[in-house]
Design an enzyme around this catalytic site. Sequence first.
Site, PDB file in Angstrom:
ATOM      1  N   HIS A 411       0.864  -1.180   0.000  1.00 15.40           N
ATOM      2  CA  HIS A 411       0.000   0.000   0.000  1.00 15.40           C
ATOM      3  C   HIS A 411       0.902   1.231   0.000  1.00 15.40           C
ATOM      4  O   HIS A 411       1.995   1.216   0.560  1.00 15.40           O
ATOM      5  CB  HIS A 411      -0.872  -0.030   1.253  1.00 15.40           C
ATOM      6  CG  HIS A 411      -1.976   0.972   1.291  1.00 15.40           C
ATOM      7  ND1 HIS A 411      -2.786   1.248   0.212  1.00 15.40           N
ATOM      8  CD2 HIS A 411      -2.428   1.771   2.305  1.00 15.40           C
ATOM      9  CE1 HIS A 411      -3.688   2.150   0.558  1.00 15.40           C
ATOM     10  NE2 HIS A 411      -3.486   2.493   1.811  1.00 15.40           N
ATOM     11  N   ASN A 436      -3.920   8.480   4.542  1.00 14.37           N
ATOM     12  CA  ASN A 436      -4.359   7.328   3.762  1.00 14.37           C
ATOM     13  C   ASN A 436      -5.225   7.828   2.602  1.00 14.37           C
ATOM     14  O   ASN A 436      -5.420   9.038   2.435  1.00 14.37           O
ATOM     15  CB  ASN A 436      -5.144   6.365   4.664  1.00 14.37           C
ATOM     16  CG  ASN A 436      -5.204   4.969   4.101  1.00 14.37           C
ATOM     17  OD1 ASN A 436      -4.704   4.691   3.008  1.00 14.37           O
ATOM     18  ND2 ASN A 436      -5.825   4.058   4.831  1.00 14.37           N
TER      19      ASN A 436
END
Length: 476
Positions: A411, A436
Amino acid sequence: MWTGYKILILSYLTTEIWMERQYLSQREVDRGANFTRNHTILEGTRFKRAIFKGQYCRSFGCCEDRDDACVTQFYERNALCYCDKFCERENSDCCPDYKSFCREKKGWPPHTKPWYPEGCHRDGQRYEEGSVIKENCNSCTCSGQQWKCSQHVCLVQPGLIEHVNKGDYGWTAQNYSQFWGMTLEEGFTYRLGTLPPSPLLLSMNEVAASLPETTDLPEFFIASYKWPGWTHGPLDQKNCAASWAFSTASVAADRIAIQSKGRYTANLSPQNLISCCGKNHHGCNSGSIDRAWWYLRRRGLVSHACYPLFKDQNATNNGCAMTSRSDGRGKRHATKPCPNSIEKSNRIYQCSPPYRVSSNETEIMKEIMQNGPVQAIMQVHEDFFNYKKGIYRHVTSTNEESEKYQKLHTHAVKLTGWGTLRGAKGRKEKFWIAANSWGKSWGENGYFRILRGVNESDIEKLIIAAWGQLTSSDEP
């Protein structure tokens, strides 16, 4: 007077006898219960039913000998009556048409179905045979009066959330509605999307910040406090596996705004990368950060306002909507208007080639404080999806069935600062602040804190940054 007493006593006895008979003949059966006759009860204990005219055995069928399933609804009394030979007793509980049909007719229709209705029950509700219901990420089908459910491991696991929140791990977990109904595999597939770094990226030379070795680094630092209005908050990639595009565009936008001293503060378009950075990537089905940075350097991106996110990333008409040409000096200029017709500025922003920052904690801090946020590549575990607040550290699941899903998936996020606070077991712990790309409803308004200085979930393994490519006319 004695005559009066005799009349009173006789009346009392008559009432008692009548009530006893009523009990034997009128015992009702609970409509919702699954009624079965007890085979251990002696003959003669089935309760007698009141007789009404109607078709019962004629519709249901007759049975030889004793058959406790040979029973049908006696609707007029909201009770049951039987069509088996066992009902021929003194306290008969035969259906009203038993004698006229079962004893006189030889061509009995076959008894093929039970008295209770077919289907399944769940949470007080009845479902027809073949019905399908969804329980989190699993589908349950009513078959043979039983629920048969798939056995997927779900992205939202209430047991894991409870395990985290009951333990002293320094962070709390939460059930997110956007993740409910997804399998763990779907979470890894659609909510991440960054391919593992290429050998070329991992072999890049590390560049250290130009700050003096003796620079006093503060205990807390947040990029948006030092450069207010020049950094950009989290967007939501939804189920588009493109964290590679979201983190790259966001870091580049921050860096261009900081380098231009606030002259160019537009957030850059991740959709521009998803739709146009076509080689060796699959749009919303994952992509590489080295290719994303290559595209930013050679082709550039327009603003997020110019090229906003598509509502349906799977639409067939989501091809690249921007084209550009070079002015001969490396600067690109758009040759098409913005896909968003309301936005008039189709300016293209470019970056220098990316460089790798040292994985040393202090060097990362210096780089952020001097030049702005950086891109970090991390490994996501199943518990990370449920993060709500606190200082994250990976907590192993207690669900044994989940062990085979203990996969690490890559990620890409943006590091924007750091700090120190009390965490697990009341100890002071160092942490990074990261943005995020799961929207502002996730985590701490779209951000999360993660342990610093121990390479938690590989957060410090690969740190990438770049400079904005500004010409002399762009400089403030």
